[in-house]
Scaffold this motif. Sequence first.
Motif, PDB file in Angstrom:
ATOM      1  N   THR A  80       5.273  -6.503  -6.955  1.00  0.00           N
ATOM      2  CA  THR A  80       4.162  -7.365  -6.552  1.00  0.00           C
ATOM      3  C   THR A  80       3.732  -8.284  -7.689  1.00  0.00           C
ATOM      4  N   GLU A  81       3.643  -7.715  -8.917  1.00  0.00           N
ATOM      5  CA  GLU A  81       3.190  -8.546 -10.047  1.00  0.00           C
ATOM      6  C   GLU A  81       4.142  -9.703 -10.267  1.00  0.00           C
ATOM      7  N   GLY A  88       5.527 -16.970  -5.788  1.00  0.00           N
ATOM      8  CA  GLY A  88       6.438 -17.021  -4.649  1.00  0.00           C
ATOM      9  C   GLY A  88       7.787 -16.449  -5.032  1.00  0.00           C
ATOM     10  N   LEU A  89       8.859 -17.230  -4.792  1.00  0.00           N
ATOM     11  CA  LEU A  89      10.198 -16.738  -5.079  1.00  0.00           C
ATOM     12  C   LEU A  89      10.398 -16.539  -6.575  1.00  0.00           C
ATOM     13  N   GLN A 134       4.953   1.942  -5.274  1.00  0.00           N
ATOM     14  CA  GLN A 134       3.998   0.875  -4.948  1.00  0.00           C
ATOM     15  C   GLN A 134       4.519   0.161  -3.709  1.00  0.00           C
ATOM     16  N   PRO A 135       3.640  -0.164  -2.748  1.00  0.00           N
ATOM     17  CA  PRO A 135       4.131  -0.932  -1.608  1.00  0.00           C
ATOM     18  C   PRO A 135       4.703  -2.271  -2.083  1.00  0.00           C
ATOM     19  N   ALA A 136       5.846  -2.657  -1.511  1.00  0.00           N
ATOM     20  CA  ALA A 136       6.491  -3.893  -1.947  1.00  0.00           C
ATOM     21  C   ALA A 136       5.746  -5.099  -1.385  1.00  0.00           C
ATOM     22  N   PRO A 137       5.782  -6.229  -2.096  1.00  0.00           N
ATOM     23  CA  PRO A 137       5.122  -7.434  -1.581  1.00  0.00           C
ATOM     24  C   PRO A 137       5.842  -7.948  -0.332  1.00  0.00           C
ATOM     25  N   GLY A 138       5.081  -8.635   0.525  1.00  0.00           N
ATOM     26  CA  GLY A 138       5.636  -9.121   1.780  1.00  0.00           C
ATOM     27  C   GLY A 138       6.869  -9.983   1.582  1.00  0.00           C
ATOM     28  N   LEU A 139       6.832 -10.829   0.543  1.00  0.00           N
ATOM     29  CA  LEU A 139       7.952 -11.746   0.314  1.00  0.00           C
ATOM     30  C   LEU A 139       9.219 -10.961  -0.061  1.00  0.00           C
TER      31      LEU A 139
END
Lengths: 331, 301
Positions: free
Chosen positions: B45-46, B53-54, B260-265
């Motif tokens: 996430t960080e 973004g990417l 940790q939950p992964a970021p949506g992207l």
Amino acid sequence: MTTAVEPSVKAEETRQTKEPVHRRNRSGGAKFRHRLRRDWPLLLMVAPVIVLLGVFHYFPTLGNVIAFQDYSPYTGIRGSDFVGFANFQRMFSEPAFWRAVANTLSITVVQLAFFFPIPIGLALLLNSVLSAKIRNVIQGIVYLPHFFSWVLVVSLFQQMIGGAGLLSQTLREHGHSAIDLMTKPDTFILLVTAQAVWKDAGWGMIVFLAALSTISPELYESAAADGANRWRRLWHITLPGLRPVIVLLLILRLGDALTVGFEQFILQRSAVGGNAAEVLDTFVYYQGLLAGDFGYGAAAGLFKGVVGLVLVLVANRFAHMVGEQGVYSRS
Amino acid sequence: MTTRAVWEEEPTIVDRLTKPLVLTLIALAVAFPLYVVVVTSLSSTEAVTRAGGLVVVPRELTIAAYVQLLSGGVVTRALVISVLITLVGTAFSLGITVLAAYGLSRPGSLFHRPLLFVVLLTFLFGPGIIPSYLLVNSLGLIDHYASLILPAAISAFNLIVMRSFFMGIPGELIDSARIDGAGDLSILRRIVLPLSKAVVAVVGLFYAVGYWNAFFNALLYINDNSKWPLQMVLRTYIVQQQALPTGAGGVSTGVGLGLQPAPGLAIKMAIVVIAILPVLLVYPFIQRHFTKGVIIGAVKG
């Protein structure tokens, strides 16, 4: 795995030895029975494919009869009334239909101009690379996107040049405003051509590479001895060597002038809007299937199919006229 | 490294510079998007937040996104469906194509020409979307996995490529086997197939990739989204940017796994990678056979 059978001496006497010699002047019927006895396993092997083509290709082709009907799914083909060319009349008076035709044709023209030459150029470039290792690496890389689905290609383009993509991200970082090239109707035609080039230009190179490999090096050598520089050699030897393949592929592309690909456009039509992104195939899908107007959609599809068929035949005839081989010949 | 022919001019300094540059750019045009997608799918996430973004420069790699996607839910189910359809479909298509290609490869056999004509004619026209849809509908195959296999089961192009290859096998081999008492099926199994591994591999790849990548038939025939193959999931959550369903039947949050939950992207990019991966895995094995297979089709087809 078994090894191949050693070719025996008898191999010289070919398949005719199977025919009994003592019976001459057999009647047609007897001959047919004999061939049936000999070939029934082959017929059985071909049967599954013929049945599948019959059910999923030929039979639905007959289903195009609903283009001439006021078709209702509840009454079926037999229960629907024939209305002659009413569906076609309605279609030809519809601006949306002509817009789809115009979009399709302009995309074809742009692709002929910007896509078609690229595989030829790539093949010439790669052919001039001396190291076989580098050639193989580059080939491996440029063939790859051909095996990606359209969904994937559109996804990748979105991530690179879409509103939330890398390009916009970089622009924002440097204080510019973001730009979404994926939803702009004005540049849509260039976008889809770029996608097609990214996906298939490398794959299209194979045929030209093959044609280049058949040109004899001695031709080049003697031309060089006669003082032809590299451009003259390209013009007088390489391009004539590629001509049959180029003509063949041009014919195929012209025959497909009304086909620019389903998936690529279905995927992007809602983001760009029908004005720029409606092509004949999406027109059939949205008008016929989603709106449930089957007869009307079938009419549009049939129009596309018939015109496409005529285009192939005409292009092939033209190829014969200019002395090229074409797609098929009357044998 | 082959050497330059004696009669050929020395390349100018411009040639020496531009050619590698152009080749590198071409390679990058293909490789760079793939690289960015893979790196982002492996980012925390960080890292995604910092990049805005990417992610281009990899930092703090984690496989959280893949763990979340593959621990049950929409993507896992779609992946299983796609894999099964690809395996079953390819086996079926390859089987009937090999049989028909051999059946049509013996010149002078009964009905040889008309049957070949029936196959070749399919190049010139297709039935069209609407009649195809009505047929599948009337066969009761809507929302049935068979609708993703049967209508697309035969590629006439693949059949012709294979038939051309079979016809190139010396007739003496086949005739001598026949004299030794072999039937057509054992000739195909013992002589023709062992000599045709390359073309069978290439045609098999074409079919497999076709099934794996097919999206339009699923769009037409599969309304029930619990039966969606992976390409439909890709389209809905990546191209159309709808939200992935979380929780039951959706994507697990992975918290129970101590991650940790992964970021949506990263999740989105992981779906893209999962869709590419099988193609990348099979590709290197088949690549060297391409030129042969495609050219036979191009020259004789």
